[in-house]
Design a protein around this motif. Sequence first.
Motif, short mmCIF file in Angstrom:
data_model
loop_
_atom_site.label_atom_id
_atom_site.label_comp_id
_atom_site.label_asym_id
_atom_site.label_seq_id
_atom_site.Cartn_x
_atom_site.Cartn_y
_atom_site.Cartn_z
N VAL A 98 -1.28 -3.73 -7.85
CA VAL A 98 -1.48 -2.37 -7.67
C VAL A 98 -1.98 -1.07 -6.13
CG1 VAL A 98 -4.14 -3.23 -7.64
CG2 VAL A 98 -2.97 -0.82 -9.29
N PHE A 99 -1.62 -0.52 -6.55
CA PHE A 99 -2.07 1.03 -5.07
C PHE A 99 -3.25 1.93 -6.02
CE2 PHE A 99 1.90 -1.46 -3.86
CZ PHE A 99 1.69 -1.13 -2.50
N GLY A 100 -3.76 2.10 -5.10
CA GLY A 100 -4.47 3.33 -5.76
C GLY A 100 -6.22 3.30 -5.71
N PRO A 101 -7.42 3.10 -6.25
CA PRO A 101 -8.91 3.31 -5.94
C PRO A 101 -9.05 2.04 -6.69
CG PRO A 101 -8.41 5.58 -7.07
CD PRO A 101 -7.13 4.93 -6.39
N ILE A 109 -6.72 -7.41 -13.31
CA ILE A 109 -6.10 -7.66 -11.65
C ILE A 109 -6.59 -7.76 -10.36
CG2 ILE A 109 -4.21 -5.75 -10.09
CD1 ILE A 109 -3.47 -3.79 -12.79
N ALA A 110 -8.06 -7.69 -10.56
CA ALA A 110 -8.68 -7.84 -9.26
C ALA A 110 -8.80 -9.07 -9.21
CB ALA A 110 -9.85 -7.74 -9.24
N ARG A 111 -9.04 -9.98 -10.91
CA ARG A 111 -8.46 -11.62 -10.63
C ARG A 111 -8.10 -12.17 -10.30
NH1 ARG A 111 -11.37 -9.76 -15.34
NH2 ARG A 111 -13.60 -10.02 -15.57
N ILE A 143 -3.05 -16.46 6.83
CA ILE A 143 -2.58 -14.95 7.40
C ILE A 143 -3.42 -13.99 5.88
CG2 ILE A 143 -0.39 -13.58 7.10
CD1 ILE A 143 -0.16 -16.06 9.02
N ALA A 144 -4.47 -13.01 6.66
CA ALA A 144 -4.98 -12.24 6.76
C ALA A 144 -4.69 -10.50 6.89
CB ALA A 144 -6.79 -12.12 6.78
N SER A 145 -5.02 -9.77 6.99
CA SER A 145 -4.23 -8.88 7.02
C SER A 145 -5.76 -7.83 8.18
CB SER A 145 -4.33 -8.21 5.73
OG SER A 145 -3.73 -6.78 6.15
N VAL A 146 -5.28 -6.35 8.99
CA VAL A 146 -6.31 -5.15 9.11
C VAL A 146 -6.03 -4.73 8.45
CG1 VAL A 146 -4.36 -5.46 11.38
CG2 VAL A 146 -3.65 -3.80 9.09
N ALA A 147 -5.95 -4.73 6.85
CA ALA A 147 -7.03 -4.20 5.89
C ALA A 147 -7.79 -4.95 5.16
CB ALA A 147 -5.91 -4.03 4.50
N GLY A 148 -8.12 -6.72 6.18
CA GLY A 148 -8.99 -6.84 5.76
C GLY A 148 -10.48 -6.91 6.82
N LEU A 149 -10.24 -5.68 7.54
CA LEU A 149 -11.23 -5.96 8.76
C LEU A 149 -11.27 -4.19 8.76
CD1 LEU A 149 -8.94 -6.60 11.59
CD2 LEU A 149 -10.71 -8.00 10.48
N GLY A 150 -11.32 -3.85 7.70
CA GLY A 150 -12.16 -2.38 7.09
C GLY A 150 -11.65 -1.57 6.15
N GLY A 156 -7.33 -1.13 -1.53
CA GLY A 156 -8.45 -2.12 -1.85
C GLY A 156 -8.57 -3.07 -2.12
N ALA A 157 -8.10 -3.96 -2.82
CA ALA A 157 -8.74 -4.61 -3.81
C ALA A 157 -8.01 -6.15 -3.00
CB ALA A 157 -7.76 -4.64 -5.42
N TYR A 158 -6.94 -5.33 -2.11
CA TYR A 158 -6.13 -5.98 -1.31
C TYR A 158 -6.87 -6.48 0.04
CZ TYR A 158 -2.05 -8.11 1.77
OH TYR A 158 -1.76 -9.08 2.92
#
Length: 253
Positions: A98-101, A109-111, A143-150, A156-158
Amino acid sequence: MTAQERELTGRVALVTGASRGIGYGIAEALVARGDRVVITGRNEDALKEAVERLGPGRAIGVPGKAHDEAHQAVAVERAMEAFGRVDYLVNNAGTNPVFGPIADLDLSIARKVFETNVISALGFAQQTWKAWQKDNGGAIVNIASVAGLGSSRFVGAYGISKAAMINLTLQLAHELAPGVRVNAIAPALVKTQFAAVLYEGREQEAVASYPLGRLGVPEDIGGAAAFLLSDAAGWVTGQTLVVDGGLFLNMGV
């Protein structure tokens, strides 16, 4: 010398979500240096094709869903049956449906995101620990992501799940020491089918944010993982290696 002709190292890796993309790039790098690999993925046909490319005798595939505990157990069992050991684990399987706020995010989906991206990684780590690493040592790469650093727009969920993956890395590194080293890789945008929505049709715009002038490719992450899963990284644990083409240089981080 081809990967199939290279002398075997005797080491074995289990790489999840490796029929394509980053996971395949990591498996390919490990096979190229002489390791044998067990790869997992949801699509059995794609998995078979990946095994053929990696080479008979060098790779086997175990189809299944990463969050399925029975699949986790079977994958490790197959590795032990085929190769007698599981020195390395790469937790690469992930989803972002999913993409979105997140204010509007369906909690089911978060689960699903957390089950696939985080809980499955813990499950595989538990399985490899019990089967081999507890008594013989080894290494894990998450394997993380730069998305996990900010904060992250639209994913957002990802990003939250990858922040959890980074903390899981710290917890495992502490608990599994000294025999098992645990590190993470946080890639920026890598050109894969998984991430295509983020760059297709606007690649030049996306590239403009990267000082090194290009997006990542799976081989970039494969090389980083191969280092962390080697004796050269024997004094490295609990770390998150950012592989981002210099992206954070433009963010003041």
